[in-house]
Design an enzyme around this catalytic site. Structure first.
Site, short mmCIF file in Angstrom:
data_model
loop_
_atom_site.label_atom_id
_atom_site.label_comp_id
_atom_site.label_asym_id
_atom_site.label_seq_id
_atom_site.Cartn_x
_atom_site.Cartn_y
_atom_site.Cartn_z
N SER A 143 1.25 -1.28 -0.22
CA SER A 143 0.06 0.10 0.54
C SER A 143 0.92 1.25 -0.55
O SER A 143 2.04 1.00 0.38
CB SER A 143 -0.74 -0.24 0.97
OG SER A 143 -1.89 1.18 1.23
N TYR A 153 -0.53 0.60 10.36
CA TYR A 153 -1.17 -0.17 8.47
C TYR A 153 -0.22 0.44 8.34
O TYR A 153 0.20 -0.72 7.32
CB TYR A 153 -2.15 0.49 8.36
CG TYR A 153 -2.79 -0.14 6.85
CD1 TYR A 153 -3.90 -1.04 7.17
CD2 TYR A 153 -2.87 0.77 5.61
CE1 TYR A 153 -3.82 -1.91 5.99
CE2 TYR A 153 -3.64 0.23 4.25
CZ TYR A 153 -3.55 -0.97 4.46
OH TYR A 153 -4.39 -1.59 3.02
#
Length: 248
Positions: A143, A153
């Site tokens: 990501s 994250y």
């Protein structure tokens, strides 16, 4: 493109993983639709078959070695071997995630066991079967959060990038390639559910192409990296993000 090939896609019950699984099936691969959501995986596999493709569904917890091994055993039993793995399974918390200093450690450990460790667990479960077939290819889901966000994250995706590079060194001698796709903001049900609309609006304003991506925007890169057209590419992280990250 992938006739007579076998692909496992984790996290394939919806969203990006579903798009990957359906695209691989359209290109001729036999697809293992794997997800902790067994009913969702079954629905995707059923739709692939209805559309003329070949697929089975397998429940899997990618953080658990025994579960990953059972997934691989089912794939080999059904199709005779494995050529491709797409490590897409993830817990997604959007931009509401706590910082490292405040996240409950139990949740942090669970989160990392899926989003980071699951990549290694599934790769370890599958690589010997790929080697038996003379090689293979793996795509990991990273990501742009690896470069942008300070919560865990992003940290998990930094780890995925590192795993991709190290595993490329370890797997290359077996003719197994491994790369990662780093999407920018993607319009999925998970994103809409957990990310505040105002944050989505702000993110879109930072993207030169002025929109969120869709799962289908990622499919071409995934298919390319798995294909023989990428036969001399390994250990790389590819941003597919509308220009969100532009680096020299």
């Amino acid at each position: 493109m992938f006739d007579s090939k076998v692909a496992i896609v984790t996290g394939a019950a919806q969203g990006i993983g579903q798009a990957y699984a359906q695209a691989l099936a359209r290109e001729g691969a036999s697809v293992v639709v794997a997800d902790i959501n067994a009913d969702g995986a079954a629905a995707v596999a059923k739709q692939i078959v209805a559309d003329g493709g070949t697929a089975i569904h397998v429940p899997v917890d990618v953080s658990d070695e025994d579960s990953a091994k059972a997934m691989v055993d089912r794939a080999v039993g059904a199709f005779g071997g494995i050529d491709y793995l797409v490590n897409n399974a993830a817990i997604y918390g959007g931009m509401k995630l706590d910082l490292l200093l405040t996240v409950p450690l139990d949740y942090y450990k669970k989160f990392m066991s899926v989003n980071h460790d699951g990549v290694l667990v599934c790769t370890r479960a599958v690589y010997k079967h790929m080697a038996k077939r003379g090689g293979g290819a793996i795509v990991n889901q990273s990501s742009t959060a690896a470069w942008l966000y300070s919560n865990f994250y992003g940290l998990a995706k930094v780890g995925v990038n590192g795993l991709t590079q190290q595993l490329a060194r370890e797997l290359g001698g077996m003719k197994i390639r491994i790369n990662a796709i780093a999407p920018g903001p993607i319009d999925t049900e998970a994103t809409r559910t957990v990310t505040p609309a105002e944050l989505v609006k702000n993110m879109v304003q930072t993207i030169p192409l002025s929109r969120m991506g869709t799962p289908e925007d990622l499919v071409g890169m995934c298919l390319f990296l798995l294909s023989d057209s990428a036969s001399w590419i390994t250990g790389q992280i590819f941003n597919v993000d509308g220009g969100q990250i532009i680096r020299s």
